[in-house]
Design a protein around this motif. Structure first.
Motif, short mmCIF file in Angstrom:
data_model
loop_
_atom_site.label_atom_id
_atom_site.label_comp_id
_atom_site.label_asym_id
_atom_site.label_seq_id
_atom_site.Cartn_x
_atom_site.Cartn_y
_atom_site.Cartn_z
N ASN A 120 61.23 70.26 7.47
CA ASN A 120 60.98 71.00 6.24
C ASN A 120 60.41 70.12 5.12
OD1 ASN A 120 61.91 73.32 7.49
ND2 ASN A 120 63.99 73.09 6.73
N ARG A 121 60.80 68.86 5.09
CA ARG A 121 60.28 67.97 4.06
C ARG A 121 58.85 67.52 4.36
NH1 ARG A 121 65.80 64.29 3.34
NH2 ARG A 121 66.94 65.83 2.07
N SER A 122 58.48 67.55 5.64
CA SER A 122 57.11 67.15 5.97
C SER A 122 56.09 68.18 5.49
CB SER A 122 56.96 66.98 7.49
OG SER A 122 57.05 68.22 8.17
N LEU A 123 56.52 69.43 5.39
CA LEU A 123 55.61 70.51 5.00
C LEU A 123 55.16 70.43 3.55
CD1 LEU A 123 57.39 73.34 6.99
CD2 LEU A 123 55.13 72.45 7.46
N PRO A 124 56.09 70.30 2.57
CA PRO A 124 55.62 70.20 1.18
C PRO A 124 54.81 68.94 0.90
CG PRO A 124 58.02 69.90 1.30
CD PRO A 124 57.56 70.39 2.63
N VAL A 125 55.11 67.85 1.59
CA VAL A 125 54.31 66.63 1.42
C VAL A 125 52.88 66.88 1.87
CG1 VAL A 125 53.98 64.24 2.17
CG2 VAL A 125 56.29 65.08 1.67
N ALA A 126 52.73 67.50 3.05
CA ALA A 126 51.40 67.81 3.57
C ALA A 126 50.68 68.80 2.65
CB ALA A 126 51.51 68.39 4.98
N ALA A 127 51.43 69.79 2.15
CA ALA A 127 50.83 70.80 1.26
C ALA A 127 50.36 70.17 -0.04
CB ALA A 127 51.84 71.91 0.99
N LEU A 128 51.16 69.27 -0.60
CA LEU A 128 50.80 68.61 -1.86
C LEU A 128 49.51 67.81 -1.70
CD1 LEU A 128 51.43 67.82 -4.78
CD2 LEU A 128 52.86 65.95 -3.87
N VAL A 129 49.42 67.06 -0.62
CA VAL A 129 48.21 66.28 -0.35
C VAL A 129 47.01 67.20 -0.18
CG1 VAL A 129 47.07 64.71 1.27
CG2 VAL A 129 49.47 64.36 0.67
N HIS A 130 47.24 68.32 0.49
CA HIS A 130 46.16 69.29 0.71
C HIS A 130 45.64 69.84 -0.62
CE1 HIS A 130 43.85 72.04 3.19
NE2 HIS A 130 44.18 73.03 2.36
N ILE A 131 46.55 70.20 -1.51
CA ILE A 131 46.16 70.73 -2.82
C ILE A 131 45.41 69.68 -3.63
CG2 ILE A 131 47.06 71.48 -5.04
CD1 ILE A 131 47.01 73.67 -3.00
N ILE A 132 45.89 68.45 -3.59
CA ILE A 132 45.22 67.35 -4.32
C ILE A 132 43.80 67.16 -3.80
CG2 ILE A 132 45.22 64.85 -4.72
CD1 ILE A 132 48.30 64.98 -4.71
N MET A 133 43.64 67.19 -2.48
CA MET A 133 42.32 67.01 -1.89
C MET A 133 41.39 68.19 -2.19
SD MET A 133 42.17 64.06 -0.71
CE MET A 133 40.55 64.25 0.04
N LEU A 134 41.94 69.42 -2.16
CA LEU A 134 41.14 70.59 -2.52
C LEU A 134 40.64 70.49 -3.96
CD1 LEU A 134 42.90 73.76 -1.03
CD2 LEU A 134 40.57 73.02 -0.61
N SER A 135 41.55 70.09 -4.84
CA SER A 135 41.21 69.94 -6.26
C SER A 135 40.15 68.85 -6.45
CB SER A 135 42.46 69.59 -7.08
OG SER A 135 43.46 70.57 -6.91
N THR A 136 40.28 67.77 -5.69
CA THR A 136 39.31 66.67 -5.78
C THR A 136 37.92 67.13 -5.33
OG1 THR A 136 41.07 65.07 -5.34
CG2 THR A 136 38.79 64.30 -5.06
N LEU A 137 37.88 67.84 -4.21
CA LEU A 137 36.61 68.36 -3.71
C LEU A 137 35.97 69.31 -4.73
CD1 LEU A 137 37.49 69.10 0.04
CD2 LEU A 137 36.12 67.21 -0.83
N TYR A 138 36.79 70.13 -5.35
CA TYR A 138 36.28 71.07 -6.35
C TYR A 138 35.77 70.34 -7.58
CZ TYR A 138 36.16 74.95 -9.67
OH TYR A 138 35.75 75.87 -10.60
N PHE A 139 36.52 69.30 -8.01
CA PHE A 139 36.15 68.53 -9.21
C PHE A 139 34.79 67.84 -9.03
CE2 PHE A 139 36.18 64.58 -11.70
CZ PHE A 139 36.41 65.08 -12.97
N PHE A 140 34.56 67.31 -7.82
CA PHE A 140 33.30 66.61 -7.55
C PHE A 140 32.22 67.54 -7.00
CE2 PHE A 140 36.30 63.01 -7.51
CZ PHE A 140 35.63 62.13 -8.35
N ASN A 141 32.50 68.83 -7.04
CA ASN A 141 31.53 69.86 -6.64
C ASN A 141 31.06 69.69 -5.19
OD1 ASN A 141 30.06 72.19 -7.20
ND2 ASN A 141 28.22 71.03 -7.74
N ILE A 142 31.98 69.30 -4.31
CA ILE A 142 31.64 69.18 -2.88
C ILE A 142 32.56 70.07 -2.03
CG2 ILE A 142 30.60 66.88 -2.95
CD1 ILE A 142 33.28 65.68 -2.23
N LEU A 143 33.08 71.12 -2.68
CA LEU A 143 33.94 72.07 -1.99
C LEU A 143 33.07 73.13 -1.31
CD1 LEU A 143 36.97 72.80 -1.55
CD2 LEU A 143 36.74 74.38 -3.48
N ASP A 144 32.85 72.96 -0.02
CA ASP A 144 32.08 73.94 0.72
C ASP A 144 32.83 74.27 2.02
OD1 ASP A 144 31.58 71.87 2.56
OD2 ASP A 144 29.66 71.37 1.62
#
Length: 417
Positions: free
Chosen positions: A358-382
């Protein structure tokens, strides 16, 4: 020592769950080629974007009971009164969550233009939430009688499939897809409860508020894990529906449906062995199942990767050909997701270390959200960058869970025969 009866039950439940999962994830692939051609890529993408949005509510109402409640029922297998208490308490929690989800959806429809424009589609799709909530797979899993619910799944999925071909004739019929899908969920849920009551003596009654609160609290850990799981499994298509065109959503969903069909091939095995390993702690049995399963998933992934173009063309036609690039990325993802899933609840959870899972899931989710936000910020979210991003959370979960196995010395532990 494991009795022949226990082994027979394990085999029967594995087969039953396998059939259920095939019907859930593979059988719809029969209708998807038809829907993609009849609805067109844009309406196809719109229908499944609505489903991606509603999936959040489905997972909220599931609340982790597929793992927590099934385990409770498997432990209390010989106490019919206790099983009835667990069942009614779980349904009490689900009723509260359905009401909350309906209010949230109504607020979104009222205030968000994209939701308001397709308000009928979203309300029709929401009935999937109700049907899924009252469909007690966790109950039949816990009492280890999956064959009854498997038969129901065969009937409901077959009827749904036939009705799709009968009623969906042009892009304007896209609302019927949501309606028919929701009806399938609702009918399956009602009949399964009647079956549990008539065949297994389940007693239905209003649970006490104390019992509901207890079940709510007991499953909260699994609920947070489910929410985290949703972030990296469902958010991608949801985000695409907001930032991209329905066309790109259609490509992504087309490839994702095949990915989930492959990924869920391990789910019947994981679901079937979980109650058994929870009771017996039989590591030797687990290993005998784990190794051949992972090898088979590797072969399937390689096969799909090589034939990705042909698979997309066969299933969806020339209009969807670009989806093959996404499918190839998912073939890599499925290797990590399969191993991670099989050493999650079926091993760590069953051995009493569900917190690691159960603890592995929120860690993975947090990293996923950070990476999604990063891709969006640098306009490479496709669509391709989002597909590649699916590999990351499963890799993180796999590493955390392997560390848990090493910490508790589970792989070298010998128990059972």
């Amino acid at each position: 020592m494991k009795s022949k009866s226990d082994k027979r039950v394990l085999i029967e439940n594995t087969i039953s769950i396998a059939i259920t999962q095939i019907l859930t994830y593979v059988m719809p692939l029969i209708s998807l080629p038809y829907l993609s051609r009849v609805l067109g890529v844009e309406k196809f993408g719109l229908v499944f974007w609505a489903q991606a949005c509603i999936q959040y509510f489905m997972l909220i109402t599931e609340y982790g009971f597929n793992w927590s409640a099934s385990r409770e029922i498997s432990i209390a297998k010989n106490d019919q009164n206790k099983i009835s208490e667990i069942f009614n308490s779980v349904m009490g929690v689900k009723f509260i969550l359905i009401c909350i989800c309906f209010i949230i959806l109504s607020i979104l429809i009222f205030f968000v233009p994209k939701f308001h424009k397709e308000w009928i589609l979203f309300y029709l799709t929401f009935f999937m939430v109700i049907g899924n909530a009252i469909y007690p797979v966790w109950y039949f899993q816990g009492i280890e009688h999956m064959k009854y619910i498997t038969f129901l799944k065969i009937v409901s999925q077959s009827i749904f499939l036939i009705l799709i071909f009968v009623f969906i004739k042009n892009p304007e019929n896209y609302l019927y897809v949501a309606l028919l899908n929701s009806l399938g969920f609702m009918i399956a849920g009602v009949i399964s409860i009647i079956s549990a009551q008539k065949r297994f003596g389940l007693k239905l009654y209003l649970p006490t508020w104390i019992a509901v609160k207890k079940e709510f609290k007991n499953s909260f850990e699994y609920f947070t894990a489910n929410i985290a799981n949703t972030i990296y499994t469902n958010t991608n298509s949801f985000i695409l529906g907001i930032v991209a065109s329905p066309l790109l959503v259609g490509y992504y969903v087309a490839a994702e449906k095949i990915f989930w069909a492959i990924h869920m091939l391990t789910s019947p095995i994981a679901t079937a062995i979980y109650p058994q390993i929870s009771k017996s702690k039989n590591i030797k049995l687990y290993k005998k199942i784990f190794y051949p399963t992972i090898f088979a998933m590797f072969l399937i992934s390689v096969f799909v990767y090589i034939l990705s173009k042909q698979i997309i063309l066969i299933f969806y036609g020339n209009e969807m050909l670009e989806a093959y690039k996404i499918l190839r990325i998912f073939c890599i993802t499925v290797l990590f997701s399969s191993i991670s899933g099989l050493i999650g609840y079926p091993l760590l959870g069953a051995m009493g270390y569900s917190k690691v899972v159960n603890r592995s899931l929120p860690v993975a989710a947090l990293v996923h959200i950070i990476m999604l936000s990063t891709l969006y910020f640098f306009n490479i979210l496709d669509v391709l960058s989002i597909a590649y991003l699916t590999i990351l959370p499963y890799t993180i979960m796999l590493v955390i869970r392997i560390l848990g196995i090493i910490k508790y010395n589970l792989w070298n532990e010998v128990k059972g025969e």
